[in-house]
Write an enzyme that holds these catalytic residues in place. Structure first.
Site, PDB file in Angstrom:
ATOM      1  N   PHE A  89       0.806  -1.229   0.000  1.00 16.16           N
ATOM      2  CA  PHE A  89       0.000   0.000   0.000  1.00 16.16           C
ATOM      3  C   PHE A  89       0.830   1.268   0.000  1.00 16.16           C
ATOM      4  O   PHE A  89       0.387   2.312  -0.460  1.00 16.16           O
ATOM      5  CB  PHE A  89      -0.946   0.025   1.218  1.00 16.16           C
ATOM      6  CG  PHE A  89      -1.855  -1.167   1.298  1.00 16.16           C
ATOM      7  CD1 PHE A  89      -2.183  -1.902   0.165  1.00 16.16           C
ATOM      8  CD2 PHE A  89      -2.403  -1.558   2.519  1.00 16.16           C
ATOM      9  CE1 PHE A  89      -3.016  -3.002   0.243  1.00 16.16           C
ATOM     10  CE2 PHE A  89      -3.243  -2.658   2.597  1.00 16.16           C
ATOM     11  CZ  PHE A  89      -3.534  -3.384   1.463  1.00 16.16           C
ATOM     12  N   HIS A 172     -20.425   0.828  12.006  1.00 15.04           N
ATOM     13  CA  HIS A 172     -21.267  -0.321  11.665  1.00 15.04           C
ATOM     14  C   HIS A 172     -22.561  -0.361  12.478  1.00 15.04           C
ATOM     15  O   HIS A 172     -23.524  -1.008  12.086  1.00 15.04           O
ATOM     16  CB  HIS A 172     -20.482  -1.639  11.742  1.00 15.04           C
ATOM     17  CG  HIS A 172     -20.256  -2.159  13.128  1.00 15.04           C
ATOM     18  ND1 HIS A 172     -19.227  -1.739  13.917  1.00 15.04           N
ATOM     19  CD2 HIS A 172     -20.928  -3.069  13.866  1.00 15.04           C
ATOM     20  CE1 HIS A 172     -19.270  -2.365  15.081  1.00 15.04           C
ATOM     21  NE2 HIS A 172     -20.305  -3.188  15.076  1.00 15.04           N
ATOM     22  N   GLU A 210     -20.415  -5.564  26.513  1.00 15.24           N
ATOM     23  CA  GLU A 210     -19.849  -6.721  25.813  1.00 15.24           C
ATOM     24  C   GLU A 210     -19.315  -7.714  26.826  1.00 15.24           C
ATOM     25  O   GLU A 210     -18.818  -7.315  27.880  1.00 15.24           O
ATOM     26  CB  GLU A 210     -18.688  -6.276  24.924  1.00 15.24           C
ATOM     27  CG  GLU A 210     -19.088  -5.332  23.820  1.00 15.24           C
ATOM     28  CD  GLU A 210     -17.888  -4.999  22.969  1.00 15.24           C
ATOM     29  OE1 GLU A 210     -17.643  -5.724  22.004  1.00 15.24           O
ATOM     30  OE2 GLU A 210     -17.175  -4.031  23.293  1.00 15.24           O
ATOM     31  N   HIS A 234     -19.799   4.685  18.265  1.00 11.68           N
ATOM     32  CA  HIS A 234     -21.087   3.994  18.380  1.00 11.68           C
ATOM     33  C   HIS A 234     -22.055   4.673  19.365  1.00 11.68           C
ATOM     34  O   HIS A 234     -23.220   4.895  19.052  1.00 11.68           O
ATOM     35  CB  HIS A 234     -20.880   2.539  18.801  1.00 11.68           C
ATOM     36  CG  HIS A 234     -19.897   1.792  17.952  1.00 11.68           C
ATOM     37  ND1 HIS A 234     -19.805   1.972  16.588  1.00 11.68           N
ATOM     38  CD2 HIS A 234     -18.956   0.857  18.250  1.00 11.68           C
ATOM     39  CE1 HIS A 234     -18.856   1.182  16.098  1.00 11.68           C
ATOM     40  NE2 HIS A 234     -18.324   0.505  17.083  1.00 11.68           N
ATOM     41  N   LYS A 334     -16.078  -3.731  28.391  1.00 12.10           N
ATOM     42  CA  LYS A 334     -15.724  -5.101  28.011  1.00 12.10           C
ATOM     43  C   LYS A 334     -15.824  -5.980  29.256  1.00 12.10           C
ATOM     44  O   LYS A 334     -15.656  -5.498  30.371  1.00 12.10           O
ATOM     45  CB  LYS A 334     -14.287  -5.162  27.492  1.00 12.10           C
ATOM     46  CG  LYS A 334     -13.971  -4.119  26.432  1.00 12.10           C
ATOM     47  CD  LYS A 334     -14.034  -4.693  25.041  1.00 12.10           C
ATOM     48  CE  LYS A 334     -13.615  -3.704  23.988  1.00 12.10           C
ATOM     49  NZ  LYS A 334     -14.627  -3.466  22.952  1.00 12.10           N
TER      50      LYS A 334
HETATM   51  C1  BG6 Z   1     -15.974  -2.257  17.295  1.00 12.48           C
HETATM   52  C2  BG6 Z   1     -14.978  -2.120  18.403  1.00 12.48           C
HETATM   53  O1  BG6 Z   1     -16.146  -1.051  16.629  1.00 12.48           O
HETATM   54  O2  BG6 Z   1     -17.231  -2.673  17.830  1.00 12.48           O
HETATM   55  C3  BG6 Z   1     -14.843  -3.418  19.184  1.00 12.48           C
HETATM   56  O3  BG6 Z   1     -13.704  -1.767  17.874  1.00 12.48           O
HETATM   57  C4  BG6 Z   1     -16.211  -3.892  19.647  1.00 12.48           C
HETATM   58  O4  BG6 Z   1     -13.980  -3.253  20.294  1.00 12.48           O
HETATM   59  C5  BG6 Z   1     -17.192  -3.929  18.489  1.00 12.48           C
HETATM   60  O5  BG6 Z   1     -16.047  -5.191  20.212  1.00 12.48           O
HETATM   61  C6  BG6 Z   1     -18.606  -4.221  18.994  1.00 12.48           C
HETATM   62  O6  BG6 Z   1     -19.468  -4.380  17.898  1.00 12.48           O
HETATM   63  P1  BG6 Z   1     -20.807  -5.223  18.028  1.00 12.48           P
HETATM   64  O7  BG6 Z   1     -21.477  -5.070  16.711  1.00 12.48           O
HETATM   65  O8  BG6 Z   1     -20.405  -6.637  18.341  1.00 12.48           O
HETATM   66  O9  BG6 Z   1     -21.585  -4.621  19.161  1.00 12.48           O
END
Ligand code: BG6
Length: 482
Positions: A89, A172, A210, A234, A334
């Protein structure tokens, strides 16, 4: 849907590609949702022929797809879309091989599943090598920088080569079905929208819990921490969608404008109030589902005594007309006891209770993103009983998305996001200004931690975080909803 598209994936041999990107594309292809002419061009540093690349990819993605969905026939069809280019890259001359594969009559989507330090060099090389001669878009994975300054630098460099309407910054969470449903709930239901402000709502809780630890990602996570990894993106996005004014249309521009206004109205947390408003924690060894799990500093590859936080709880305020005086309690961590992402809207108590034999049961609206995607309105109802004439109980009005949609699996967020990038719809992607405003707010907390030398508070893996996170809300006469 756009035809004649080339999806060019940088970092095609990385963890994200194997766990998320290719399984999502496989599912879309299986569901006949990808344009017939879509080609997938994978890029990686190692010198590999396409057969070796595909054999390795197949082995990696099979577990993510699962036996029920795996089909050799489907894989063969999917694999036909692929071609592979060996490319370092950061070496300008390597991009010549890529230019040859692209065509000016097709749209190229450059997906950067790479560390953010490579965003700038990749854009520069794409520009100087002639790869951007045709119509092109770029997709950037988080994190966009590690603070406001570096985020601006990324935005500026990328902006030199791509127009804002061609930049797709991924969070996401926005691709999750229930997050989109939050928009529908708020803006397609009149009675909800008229009860959505400080006159009716007592407070809001947003939990992203999580059970996993840092999953072997020490080198990324240590020094980043939960505030940058989860809150800056998020949780801020969820907060914006809950709090923003109705956009005038479902366009990216209209939605982004409203989100930016919320981010700007967030009350600053700095060294004058950080201890009162924020709790930072780090997990120690503990138990999950009857098995011992290590503490943060005993995780694989842990090599410092770092005081990186793996838990954050925040009491935030939005200083505007709609939300004046309404606390937003945010928490994420976490190694908590369960995987749970939910928003709880806690309504105010009734001004006067006429039911003498019942407690006052304030309404709660629970928007659960995972697991068991659902929206539940907790209501007061009468207990069915001849003995107790007017006893009140809490009952649920519930929308169960998974069960009612007759789905046998919940599509991954990346499936929605791929479809939208290919279709050119930016409404579920994050604008440049939004990321900057979000960093501005988070930077102030991080600076305050530094100035006040705020240490992480220990909590046992498998618990709901440090005791102080409970106090943060309990001292206001409220409690976390789990
Ligand atoms: C990611 C983080 O953006 O989202 C991770 O970098 C996290 O640390 C993850 O575990 C959680 O995503 P989801 O969709 O499993 O809630």
């Amino acid at each position: 849907m756009a035809n004649n598209t080339d999806l060019v994936i940088f970092g095609a041999r990385g963890d994200l590609s194997a766990r998320k990107l290719f399984p999502a594309l496989y599912h879309l292809d299986q569901g006949d949702l990808l344009p017939k002419t879509l080609r997938i061009l994978t890029l990686a540093r190692e010198r590999l022929d396409i057969d070796t690349f595909l054999a390795d990819l197949k082995e990696k993605i099979r577990p993510a797809i699962g036996d029920e969905r795996w089909s050799e026939e489907q894989w063969t069809r999917f694999a036909r879309r692929f071609s592979h280019v060996t490319l370092d890259f950061s070496r300008a001359e390597d991009y010549r091989g890529l230019v040859e594969k692209l065509s000016k009559t097709r749209t190229s989507i450059f997906y950067l599943a790479t560390p953010p330090s490579l965003f700038a060099p990749i854009c520069e090389h794409l520009g100087s090598s002639g790869c951007l001669a045709g119509s092109s878009r770029i997709v950037l994975e988080k994190p966009i920088g590690h603070d406001l300054k570096s985020c601006r630098e990324v935005n500026e460099t990328v902006g030199r080569y791509f127009r804002e309407e061609d930049i797709y910054r991924i969070d996401h969470y926005l691709g999750k079905e229930t997050v989109q449903n939050l928009l529908v709930l708020r803006f397609a239901n009149r009675f909800i929208n008229t009860q959505w402000d400080q006159s009716c709502i007592d407070h809001v809780q947003i939990t992203v819990a999580e059970t996993v630890g840092i999953e072997g990602r020490w080198s990324y996570y240590d020094g980043v921490g939960q505030l940058r990894d989860m809150v800056q993106n998020h949780l801020m996005q969820l907060l914006c969608l809950v709090a923003m004014e109705p956009p005038n249309a479902m366009t990216a521009e209209a939605i982004r404008d409203e989100k930016v206004k919320i981010l700007r109205a967030l009350r600053t947390i700095d060294d004058s109030n950080v201890n009162e408003h924020v709790v930072r924690g780090q997990y120690r060894a503990g138990w999950y589902q009857g098995k011992p799990v290590p503490g943060y500093l005993e995780e694989e590859k842990a090599n410092t005594n770092g005081d990186t936080e793996s838990f954050v709880a925040i009491k935030a305020f939005i200083d505007n007309w709609r939300w004046a005086g309404v606390p937003f309690y945010l928490r994420t961590g976490k190694r908590l006891p369960e995987k749970l992402t939910q928003v709880v809207i806690c309504y105010k108590s009734l001004p006067h209770n006429i039911f003498s034999s019942g407690e006052n049961i304030p309404n709660r609206l629970v928007i659960r993103l995972q697991p068991n995607e659902a929206i539940e309105m907790q209501m007061a109802a009468k207990l069915h009983s001849l003995k107790d004439k007017m006893s009140l109980v809490r009952e649920n009005l519930s929308l169960d998305f998974f069960g009612s949609a007759g789905l046998d699996r919940i599509p991954d967020a990346y499936e929605r996001l791929f479809l939208d990038v290919i279709g050119g719809d930016q409404s579920l992607f994050v604008g440049g200004e939004e990321v900057e405003e979000s960093w501005r707010w988070c930077d102030s907390i991080i600076n305050a931690w530094r100035q006040q030398a705020v240490e992480v508070m220990p909590y046992h893996a498998g618990s709901w975080g440090p005791a102080k996170a409970g106090l943060l809300i309990e001292k206001d006469g409220r409690s976390w909803r789990e």
